[in-house]
Design a protein around this motif. Sequence first.
Motif, PDB file in Angstrom:
ATOM      1  N   PHE A 103       0.803  -1.203   0.000  1.00 29.44           N
ATOM      2  CA  PHE A 103       0.000   0.000   0.000  1.00 29.44           C
ATOM      3  C   PHE A 103       0.842   1.262   0.000  1.00 29.44           C
ATOM      4  O   PHE A 103       0.387   2.324  -0.388  1.00 29.44           O
ATOM      5  CB  PHE A 103      -0.883  -0.013   1.252  1.00 29.44           C
ATOM      6  N   SER A 104       2.061   1.130   0.408  1.00 29.09           N
ATOM      7  CA  SER A 104       2.877   2.296   0.671  1.00 29.09           C
ATOM      8  C   SER A 104       3.134   3.112  -0.583  1.00 29.09           C
ATOM      9  O   SER A 104       3.815   2.669  -1.497  1.00 29.09           O
ATOM     10  CB  SER A 104       4.215   1.851   1.267  1.00 29.09           C
ATOM     11  N   ASN A 105       2.547   4.285  -0.657  1.00 29.51           N
ATOM     12  CA  ASN A 105       2.785   5.247  -1.734  1.00 29.51           C
ATOM     13  C   ASN A 105       2.329   4.773  -3.108  1.00 29.51           C
ATOM     14  O   ASN A 105       2.786   5.296  -4.126  1.00 29.51           O
ATOM     15  CB  ASN A 105       4.275   5.601  -1.811  1.00 29.51           C
ATOM     16  N   ASN A 106       1.467   3.773  -3.155  1.00 28.61           N
ATOM     17  CA  ASN A 106       1.046   3.233  -4.447  1.00 28.61           C
ATOM     18  C   ASN A 106      -0.395   3.592  -4.786  1.00 28.61           C
ATOM     19  O   ASN A 106      -1.273   3.533  -3.931  1.00 28.61           O
ATOM     20  CB  ASN A 106       1.171   1.704  -4.453  1.00 28.61           C
ATOM     21  N   ALA A 107      -0.619   3.910  -6.031  1.00 31.13           N
ATOM     22  CA  ALA A 107      -1.982   3.973  -6.536  1.00 31.13           C
ATOM     23  C   ALA A 107      -2.526   2.546  -6.615  1.00 31.13           C
ATOM     24  O   ALA A 107      -1.764   1.580  -6.644  1.00 31.13           O
ATOM     25  CB  ALA A 107      -2.013   4.622  -7.910  1.00 31.13           C
ATOM     26  N   VAL A 108      -3.832   2.420  -6.642  1.00 32.91           N
ATOM     27  CA  VAL A 108      -4.461   1.098  -6.717  1.00 32.91           C
ATOM     28  C   VAL A 108      -5.580   1.145  -7.746  1.00 32.91           C
ATOM     29  O   VAL A 108      -6.278   2.160  -7.883  1.00 32.91           O
ATOM     30  CB  VAL A 108      -5.029   0.671  -5.353  1.00 32.91           C
ATOM     31  N   GLY A 109      -5.730   0.054  -8.444  1.00 35.96           N
ATOM     32  CA  GLY A 109      -6.775  -0.013  -9.454  1.00 35.96           C
ATOM     33  C   GLY A 109      -7.639  -1.252  -9.302  1.00 35.96           C
ATOM     34  O   GLY A 109      -7.234  -2.227  -8.662  1.00 35.96           O
ATOM     35  N   TRP A 110      -8.817  -1.176  -9.878  1.00 35.31           N
ATOM     36  CA  TRP A 110      -9.714  -2.329  -9.988  1.00 35.31           C
ATOM     37  C   TRP A 110      -9.868  -2.689 -11.460  1.00 35.31           C
ATOM     38  O   TRP A 110     -10.035  -1.801 -12.307  1.00 35.31           O
ATOM     39  CB  TRP A 110     -11.091  -2.005  -9.413  1.00 35.31           C
ATOM     40  N   PHE A 111      -9.826  -3.977 -11.718  1.00 33.52           N
ATOM     41  CA  PHE A 111     -10.030  -4.500 -13.055  1.00 33.52           C
ATOM     42  C   PHE A 111     -11.064  -5.623 -12.961  1.00 33.52           C
ATOM     43  O   PHE A 111     -11.355  -6.120 -11.869  1.00 33.52           O
ATOM     44  CB  PHE A 111      -8.714  -5.064 -13.610  1.00 33.52           C
ATOM     45  N   ARG A 112     -11.591  -6.033 -14.094  1.00 35.46           N
ATOM     46  CA  ARG A 112     -12.527  -7.149 -14.083  1.00 35.46           C
ATOM     47  C   ARG A 112     -12.351  -7.987 -15.345  1.00 35.46           C
ATOM     48  O   ARG A 112     -11.869  -7.508 -16.367  1.00 35.46           O
ATOM     49  CB  ARG A 112     -13.973  -6.645 -13.995  1.00 35.46           C
ATOM     50  N   GLN A 113     -12.748  -9.251 -15.219  1.00 33.21           N
ATOM     51  CA  GLN A 113     -12.663 -10.158 -16.353  1.00 33.21           C
ATOM     52  C   GLN A 113     -13.918 -11.007 -16.400  1.00 33.21           C
ATOM     53  O   GLN A 113     -14.175 -11.788 -15.470  1.00 33.21           O
ATOM     54  CB  GLN A 113     -11.422 -11.041 -16.259  1.00 33.21           C
ATOM     55  N   ALA A 114     -14.674 -10.841 -17.463  1.00 33.00           N
ATOM     56  CA  ALA A 114     -15.881 -11.622 -17.675  1.00 33.00           C
ATOM     57  C   ALA A 114     -15.522 -12.902 -18.424  1.00 33.00           C
ATOM     58  O   ALA A 114     -14.488 -12.953 -19.109  1.00 33.00           O
ATOM     59  CB  ALA A 114     -16.890 -10.805 -18.464  1.00 33.00           C
ATOM     60  N   PRO A 115     -16.336 -13.919 -18.311  1.00 28.92           N
ATOM     61  CA  PRO A 115     -16.055 -15.177 -19.012  1.00 28.92           C
ATOM     62  C   PRO A 115     -15.858 -14.962 -20.504  1.00 28.92           C
ATOM     63  O   PRO A 115     -16.671 -14.316 -21.165  1.00 28.92           O
ATOM     64  CB  PRO A 115     -17.308 -16.022 -18.737  1.00 28.92           C
ATOM     65  N   GLY A 116     -14.756 -15.488 -21.028  1.00 31.81           N
ATOM     66  CA  GLY A 116     -14.486 -15.396 -22.447  1.00 31.81           C
ATOM     67  C   GLY A 116     -14.004 -14.040 -22.923  1.00 31.81           C
ATOM     68  O   GLY A 116     -13.845 -13.831 -24.125  1.00 31.81           O
ATOM     69  N   LYS A 117     -13.767 -13.128 -21.995  1.00 26.74           N
ATOM     70  CA  LYS A 117     -13.326 -11.786 -22.381  1.00 26.74           C
ATOM     71  C   LYS A 117     -11.991 -11.449 -21.742  1.00 26.74           C
ATOM     72  O   LYS A 117     -11.567 -12.075 -20.774  1.00 26.74           O
ATOM     73  CB  LYS A 117     -14.373 -10.755 -21.978  1.00 26.74           C
ATOM     74  N   ASP A 118     -11.350 -10.438 -22.294  1.00 26.43           N
ATOM     75  CA  ASP A 118     -10.090  -9.971 -21.728  1.00 26.43           C
ATOM     76  C   ASP A 118     -10.332  -9.204 -20.434  1.00 26.43           C
ATOM     77  O   ASP A 118     -11.415  -8.650 -20.217  1.00 26.43           O
ATOM     78  CB  ASP A 118      -9.370  -9.057 -22.719  1.00 26.43           C
ATOM     79  N   ARG A 119      -9.310  -9.165 -19.616  1.00 26.84           N
ATOM     80  CA  ARG A 119      -9.394  -8.359 -18.406  1.00 26.84           C
ATOM     81  C   ARG A 119      -9.450  -6.890 -18.805  1.00 26.84           C
ATOM     82  O   ARG A 119      -8.713  -6.448 -19.688  1.00 26.84           O
ATOM     83  CB  ARG A 119      -8.195  -8.636 -17.497  1.00 26.84           C
ATOM     84  N   GLU A 120     -10.302  -6.126 -18.130  1.00 31.07           N
ATOM     85  CA  GLU A 120     -10.444  -4.720 -18.483  1.00 31.07           C
ATOM     86  C   GLU A 120     -10.385  -3.835 -17.249  1.00 31.07           C
ATOM     87  O   GLU A 120     -10.732  -4.240 -16.140  1.00 31.07           O
ATOM     88  CB  GLU A 120     -11.770  -4.486 -19.223  1.00 31.07           C
ATOM     89  N   PHE A 121      -9.984  -2.627 -17.473  1.00 30.92           N
ATOM     90  CA  PHE A 121      -9.863  -1.626 -16.414  1.00 30.92           C
ATOM     91  C   PHE A 121     -11.240  -1.150 -15.973  1.00 30.92           C
ATOM     92  O   PHE A 121     -12.143  -0.980 -16.797  1.00 30.92           O
ATOM     93  CB  PHE A 121      -9.048  -0.448 -16.950  1.00 30.92           C
ATOM     94  N   VAL A 122     -11.379  -0.910 -14.667  1.00 36.67           N
ATOM     95  CA  VAL A 122     -12.624  -0.370 -14.128  1.00 36.67           C
ATOM     96  C   VAL A 122     -12.396   1.015 -13.522  1.00 36.67           C
ATOM     97  O   VAL A 122     -13.055   1.986 -13.898  1.00 36.67           O
ATOM     98  CB  VAL A 122     -13.228  -1.307 -13.067  1.00 36.67           C
ATOM     99  N   ALA A 123     -11.471   1.098 -12.572  1.00 43.26           N
ATOM    100  CA  ALA A 123     -11.244   2.370 -11.875  1.00 43.26           C
ATOM    101  C   ALA A 123      -9.895   2.323 -11.173  1.00 43.26           C
ATOM    102  O   ALA A 123      -9.378   1.251 -10.875  1.00 43.26           O
ATOM    103  CB  ALA A 123     -12.351   2.638 -10.861  1.00 43.26           C
TER     104      ALA A 123
END
Length: 123
Positions: free
Chosen positions: A28-48
């Motif tokens: 956690f130290s000094n890092n940005a954090v993101g959320w991603f998601r991956q639906a069945p049969g699809k590539d992982r994609e950025f959320v926020a």
Amino acid sequence: VQLQASGGGLVQAGGSLRLSCEASARTFSNNAVGWFRQAPGKDREFVAAISWRGGSTVYADSAKGRITISRDNTKNTIYLQMNSLEPEDTAVYYCAAARSSSATRYFSGYNYWGKGTQVTVSS
């Protein structure tokens, strides 16, 4: 380095969920954090994503207006509040720690990934 996402589940369309991502202090130290998601049969994609101090956020177009990312650095935890959920939001959701303190939508900007949590939205 550890990231653990939780809070997923089954919800009806129009409902809400809040995901949490607990990180080790080192992650956690000094890092940005993101959320991603991956639906069945699809590539992982950025959320926020959110910057280290929380002052800057970035959202995917599909998330704007419905999803809010936040963080509590005193608890080493990042949150993803999801409202007005749609069946298209069904996916495994992952949190990731960025290489820098700046929020980014790009995969290359992340070097630590946690295990995901399943979100299923029924119609």
